[in-house]
Scaffold this motif. Structure first.
Motif, short mmCIF file in Angstrom:
data_model
loop_
_atom_site.label_atom_id
_atom_site.label_comp_id
_atom_site.label_asym_id
_atom_site.label_seq_id
_atom_site.Cartn_x
_atom_site.Cartn_y
_atom_site.Cartn_z
N ALA A 1 0.83 -1.21 0.00
CA ALA A 1 0.00 0.00 0.00
C ALA A 1 0.86 1.26 0.00
CB ALA A 1 -0.94 -0.01 1.20
N GLN A 2 1.94 1.24 0.78
CA GLN A 2 2.83 2.40 0.81
C GLN A 2 3.47 2.62 -0.55
OE1 GLN A 2 3.46 4.65 3.63
NE2 GLN A 2 3.98 5.69 1.71
N ALA A 3 3.91 1.54 -1.19
CA ALA A 3 4.50 1.67 -2.52
C ALA A 3 3.47 2.16 -3.54
CB ALA A 3 5.09 0.33 -2.96
N LEU A 4 2.24 1.70 -3.41
CA LEU A 4 1.18 2.18 -4.30
C LEU A 4 0.91 3.66 -4.09
CD1 LEU A 4 -1.30 -0.83 -4.04
CD2 LEU A 4 -0.07 -0.12 -6.10
N ALA A 5 0.86 4.08 -2.83
CA ALA A 5 0.64 5.49 -2.54
C ALA A 5 1.79 6.33 -3.10
CB ALA A 5 0.51 5.70 -1.03
N ASP A 6 3.02 5.83 -2.99
CA ASP A 6 4.17 6.54 -3.54
C ASP A 6 4.08 6.64 -5.07
OD1 ASP A 6 5.15 6.71 -0.97
OD2 ASP A 6 6.58 5.07 -1.20
N THR A 7 3.36 5.72 -5.69
CA THR A 7 3.19 5.71 -7.14
C THR A 7 2.02 6.58 -7.58
OG1 THR A 7 4.04 3.45 -7.09
CG2 THR A 7 3.03 4.14 -9.13
N GLY A 8 1.20 7.04 -6.62
CA GLY A 8 0.09 7.91 -6.95
C GLY A 8 -1.28 7.30 -6.78
N PHE A 9 -1.37 6.10 -6.19
CA PHE A 9 -2.66 5.46 -5.94
C PHE A 9 -3.33 6.06 -4.69
CE2 PHE A 9 -1.15 2.28 -8.81
CZ PHE A 9 -2.22 1.46 -9.17
N ASP A 10 -4.66 6.10 -4.73
CA ASP A 10 -5.45 6.23 -3.51
C ASP A 10 -5.70 4.83 -2.98
OD1 ASP A 10 -5.61 8.99 -3.69
OD2 ASP A 10 -7.48 8.95 -4.82
N VAL A 11 -5.57 4.63 -1.65
CA VAL A 11 -5.62 3.29 -1.07
C VAL A 11 -6.58 3.25 0.10
CG1 VAL A 11 -4.26 1.45 0.02
CG2 VAL A 11 -3.21 2.88 -1.76
N VAL A 12 -7.38 2.18 0.18
CA VAL A 12 -8.13 1.86 1.39
C VAL A 12 -7.82 0.42 1.77
CG1 VAL A 12 -10.01 3.46 0.84
CG2 VAL A 12 -10.22 1.05 0.21
N ALA A 13 -7.95 0.13 3.07
CA ALA A 13 -7.72 -1.22 3.57
C ALA A 13 -9.03 -1.77 4.13
CB ALA A 13 -6.65 -1.22 4.65
N LEU A 14 -9.31 -3.03 3.81
CA LEU A 14 -10.49 -3.72 4.33
C LEU A 14 -10.02 -4.77 5.32
CD1 LEU A 14 -12.46 -4.41 1.00
CD2 LEU A 14 -12.30 -2.28 2.31
N GLY A 15 -10.62 -4.79 6.52
CA GLY A 15 -10.19 -5.74 7.53
C GLY A 15 -11.35 -6.35 8.29
N GLY B 1 -20.08 -14.46 3.97
CA GLY B 1 -20.53 -13.23 3.33
C GLY B 1 -19.45 -12.19 3.13
N ASP B 2 -18.18 -12.62 3.11
CA ASP B 2 -17.10 -11.64 3.02
C ASP B 2 -17.14 -10.87 1.71
OD1 ASP B 2 -14.16 -11.28 4.56
OD2 ASP B 2 -14.17 -10.71 2.46
N ALA B 3 -17.40 -11.55 0.60
CA ALA B 3 -17.42 -10.87 -0.69
C ALA B 3 -18.53 -9.82 -0.73
CB ALA B 3 -17.60 -11.87 -1.82
N ASP B 4 -19.71 -10.17 -0.23
CA ASP B 4 -20.81 -9.20 -0.23
C ASP B 4 -20.50 -7.99 0.64
OD1 ASP B 4 -22.30 -10.78 -1.92
OD2 ASP B 4 -23.41 -11.79 -0.30
N ARG B 5 -19.90 -8.22 1.81
CA ARG B 5 -19.56 -7.10 2.68
C ARG B 5 -18.47 -6.23 2.05
NH1 ARG B 5 -19.29 -11.10 6.42
NH2 ARG B 5 -17.11 -10.69 6.93
N SER B 6 -17.51 -6.87 1.41
CA SER B 6 -16.44 -6.12 0.75
C SER B 6 -17.00 -5.25 -0.37
CB SER B 6 -15.38 -7.07 0.20
OG SER B 6 -14.76 -7.80 1.24
N LEU B 7 -17.90 -5.82 -1.17
CA LEU B 7 -18.50 -5.04 -2.24
C LEU B 7 -19.30 -3.87 -1.70
CD1 LEU B 7 -19.63 -7.93 -4.61
CD2 LEU B 7 -17.85 -6.23 -5.07
N GLN B 8 -19.98 -4.10 -0.59
CA GLN B 8 -20.80 -3.03 -0.01
C GLN B 8 -19.95 -1.85 0.43
OE1 GLN B 8 -23.18 -4.31 3.30
NE2 GLN B 8 -24.31 -2.39 3.43
N ALA C 1 -11.16 -18.63 -5.24
CA ALA C 1 -11.60 -18.22 -6.57
C ALA C 1 -12.99 -17.62 -6.56
CB ALA C 1 -11.55 -19.43 -7.51
N ASN C 2 -13.89 -18.11 -5.72
CA ASN C 2 -15.23 -17.55 -5.67
C ASN C 2 -15.20 -16.09 -5.24
OD1 ASN C 2 -16.52 -19.96 -6.45
ND2 ASN C 2 -16.49 -20.73 -4.34
N TRP C 3 -14.38 -15.78 -4.26
CA TRP C 3 -14.24 -14.39 -3.79
C TRP C 3 -13.63 -13.54 -4.90
CZ3 TRP C 3 -10.95 -10.38 -2.89
CH2 TRP C 3 -11.30 -9.45 -1.90
#
Length: 514
Positions: free
Chosen positions: A29-43, A71-78, A97-99
Motif C-alpha cells: 500500500a505504501q508503494a502504491l501510494a508513492d506511485t500515486g494510488f489512492d488506497v483503502v484497507a479492508l479488515g 458473506g465476506d465478498a458481499d460485505r467487501s463489495l458493499q 476463486a469464488n471471492w
C-alpha cells in the motif's frame, strides 16, 4: 489531469493469525501510494490488533466485521461501493476463486491475489508469491489458470519501500549481540524458547534484544524471562524492524515476510518455522544459503512437550555459529542481500500502475543500464526468441554496449519506465541503409498487459523527434506470436523471408506523410 488510480487491500490480523499478511499488504500500500494510488484497507477479525498494526500508515480502514468466511465478498463489495477501485488486493488463506470472481464482477477491478500455500482454487488477474521455489508455476498447477500473469520469487518481496535504502548489516569478527523476533504477535511463544536456547543451551552472555508487541498472548511470561538475565531487552511495537535487524550480529527468527526483511538487511539468521505455511519457503531459503534453517522435522507448536526439543536444536545451532569463523556469517549476509534488494513492493506497484493504463516514461539509456540490458537479453524467453539463442557473454556485452552508447547516429537505445521509475522495457533502433531496425524486450513482470505495443509507440515518437521520420523494420522469429501480434497491431506490413538467419517474419513500415 487524470484522476488517481485506486486500490483496495483485503487482509486480516489477530493474536492467533499474526500480523504478517497485513504488514505485507501495508508495505505494498505504501508503494502504491508513492506511485500515486489512492488506497483503502479492508479488515475483519481482531480490530485492536489490526488497527495497532495499521496506525502508522495514512490509509483509510473500512471494517467488515468479525467473520472472514461468511458473506465476506458481499460485505467487501458493499463498503467499496463509493470507492470504485482499479485493483483489489487480497492476502487471505480463507478467500478463494469464488471471492476473486465476485469482486471482479462487482467492482470491475482487477484482482491481485497474494498467496504462498497454493492449497485452493484461485482466479485473480495477477498472482503474487514472493517466496522462493524451484518451480513456482508447477507449485500452482491445477490451482490457477496457467495463462494468469504471475510475479514469483523474492524479486517481488513485499517489504516496506524504505528497505531499499536502509543501512545494511556489516558482520563483525564476533557475535556481540543477538536479536530475536518471531512475528508480530508470537502466538506460539517462540521468543521465549529462543531466549532459553541463547542463555541456557548456548551459554551466550552478551546483550539480547527481543522484539514483540503488546498483542502477544505470552507477553507477561516473556517479560519475566527477560528479567532473569542482565542485558536482556524486551522492545515492543516497533513501527519497523530495519535498524533492529541491522544492529545485531545474529538474528533468531521465524519464516514469513520478516525472513525476507532480514535477507534485505543482510542479517545472519538462524530460522525456525512457527507456522505450517513457513515450511514452504524456509527449506528453499536455507538451500540458497541465505539463512540457516533450524529444526527440520521438529513440531511447529512450542509447548511443554516440544520446548525442550526446540531449545536443544536452536541452542546447538547458536553455539556452532558463535564458534564458527566470521566468514560463515559473512557468507550468509552476502548471499541474503543478493537475493532480496528491497525493491519488490515498488516493482509490484509499478506492474499494477502500468497494467491499469498508467503512463510510461521514455529516457535514453546510459552506462548505468548495462547490467539491466544484459539481464533482459539473457532472460530465458528472450534467448528462446533470439536468432542466436546462446547466452550473451558479459565481457562481449560490455564492449558492445559501450560502442552503441558512443555513436548516437548509429544507435538509439531507449528505456521505458513506470511512473515510479521502475524499468519496464527497452527499445533499440540500429541505423540501416534504408532506415532503422527495431529490437525490443519487455521485463517479464510486465508481460501480458499490452506493454510491448505501448512501449514501441512511445519509442517511435522519440526516435522521430530526435532523427525525423524514417522507415522502420523488424525481424521476428516465426515461433514468437506475441511480437508478431504487437507489430500487426502497429500496422506494420509483414512478409515471410529466408536468409542466413533462417526463416522469419520481416516487418516494415514507411513514415507517414501529412
Amino acid at each position: 489531469m487524470a484522476s488517481a488510480l485506486r486500490a483496495a487491500l483485503r487482509a486480516d490480523a489477530s493474536a492467533e493469525l499474526g500480523t504478517g499478511h497485513l504488514r505485507r499488504c501495508l508495505s505494498l500500500a505504501q508503494a502504491l501510494a508513492d506511485t500515486g494510488f489512492d488506497v483503502v484497507a479492508l479488515g475483519s477479525g481482531d480490530r485492536d490488533v489490526f488497527m495497532s498494526t495499521a496506525q502508522a500508515y495514512p490509509f483509510e480502514v473500512r471494517w467488515l466485521g468479525v467473520s472472514p468466511t461468511i458473506g465476506d465478498a458481499d460485505r467487501s463489495l458493499q463498503v467499496l461501493q463509493s470507492f470504485a477501485p482499479d485493483w483489489v488486493v487480497v492476502d487471505h488463506y480463507l478467500l478463494d476463486a469464488n471471492w476473486h470472481r465476485a469482486l471482479k464482477t462487482g467492482t470491475g477491478a482487477c484482482v491481485l491475489a497474494i498467496d504462498d500455500l497454493a492449497d485452493r482454487l484461485l482466479a485473480p488477474d495477477l498472482l503474487l508469491d514472493h517466496n522462493p521455489h524451484p518451480d513456482p508455476r508447477q507449485k500452482y498447477a491445477g490451482r490457477i489458470d496457467p495463462r494468469t500473469p504471475a510475479l514469483m520469487g523474492p524479486r517481488f518481496a513485499l517489504l516496506h519501500p524504505a528497505y531499499a535504502t536502509a543501512p545494511r548489516h556489516v558482520p563483525a569478527e564476533t557475535v556481540r549481540s543477538i536479536g530475536i523476533f518471531m512475528g508480530g504477535t508470537d502466538p506460539r511463544n517462540a521468543c521465549a524458547a529462543a531466549l532459553l536456547a541463547c542463555r541456557e543451551r548456548a551459554g551466550f552472555d552478551g546483550p539480547v534484544e527481543i522484539v514483540s508487541s503488546r498483542s502477544s498472548p505470552h507477553l507477561a511470561h516473556l517479560a519475566r524471562l527477560c528479567g532473569q538475565w542482565p542485558d536482556t531487552t524486551l522492545t515492543l511495537d516497533l513501527p519497523d524492524l530495519r535498524e533492529f535487524f541491522a544492529r545485531h550480529d545474529l538474528q533468531l527468527g521465524s519464516g514469513g515476510g520478516a525472513a525476507l526483511e532480514r535477507c534485505c538487511i543482510g542479517a545472519p539468521t538462524l530460522a525456525i518455522a512457527v507456522a505450517d505455511n513457513q515450511l514452504v519457503a524456509l527449506p528453499h531459503l536455507s538451500a540458497q544459503g541465505v539463512l540457516q534453517w533450524v529444526g527440520r522435522g521438529l513440531p511447529i507448536a512450542n509447548d511443554a512437550s516440544t520446548d525442550g526439543l526446540l531449545k536443544a536444536a536452536l541452542g546447538d545451532a547458536i553455539r556452532a555459529l558463535l564458534d564458527a569463523p566470521v566468514q560463515r556469517r559473512q557468507a550468509l549476509s552476502a548471499q541474503a542481500m543478493r537475493l532480496v534488494d528491497g525493491l519488490g513492493s515498488r516493482r509490484v506497484a509499478a506492474v499494477m500502475q502500468v497494467a491499469a493504463g498508467g503512463s510510461l516514461v521514455v529516457r535514453h539509456a546510459d552506462a548505468g543500464d548495462e547490467q539491466l540490458i544484459l539481464d533482459w537479453a539473457n532472460e530465458t524467453s528472450a534467448r528462446a526468441n533470439a536468432f542466436n539463442p546462446r547466452p550473451i557473454d558479459p565481457d562481449a556485452h560490455r564492449h558492445w554496449f559501450a560502442a552503441r552508447l558512443a555513436d548516437a547516429s548509429a544507435c538509439c537505445l531507449l528505456l521505458l519506465e513506470s511512473a515510479n521509475a521502475v524499468p519496464v522495457a527497452q527499445v533499440r533502433f540500429d541505423r540501416m541503409a534504408s532506415g532503422w531496425e527495431i529490437s525490443y524486450s519487455v521485463d517479464a513482470a510486465f508481460r501480458g498487459w499490452g506493454v510491448g505495443r505501448r512501449a514501441l509507440s512511445l519509442a517511435f515518437d522519440e526516435l522521430a523527434r530526435r532523427h525525423g521520420p524514417s522507415p522502420l523494420t523488424a525481424r521476428v522469429m516465426l515461433h514468437n506470436p506475441a511480437s508478431v501480434a504487437v507489430f500487426d497491431q502497429l500496422d506494420f506490413a509483414r512478409e515471410r523471408v529466408h536468409d542466413h538467419r533462417g526463416e522469419h517474419w520481416l516487418f516494415s513500415r514507411q513514415p507517414t506523410t501529412s
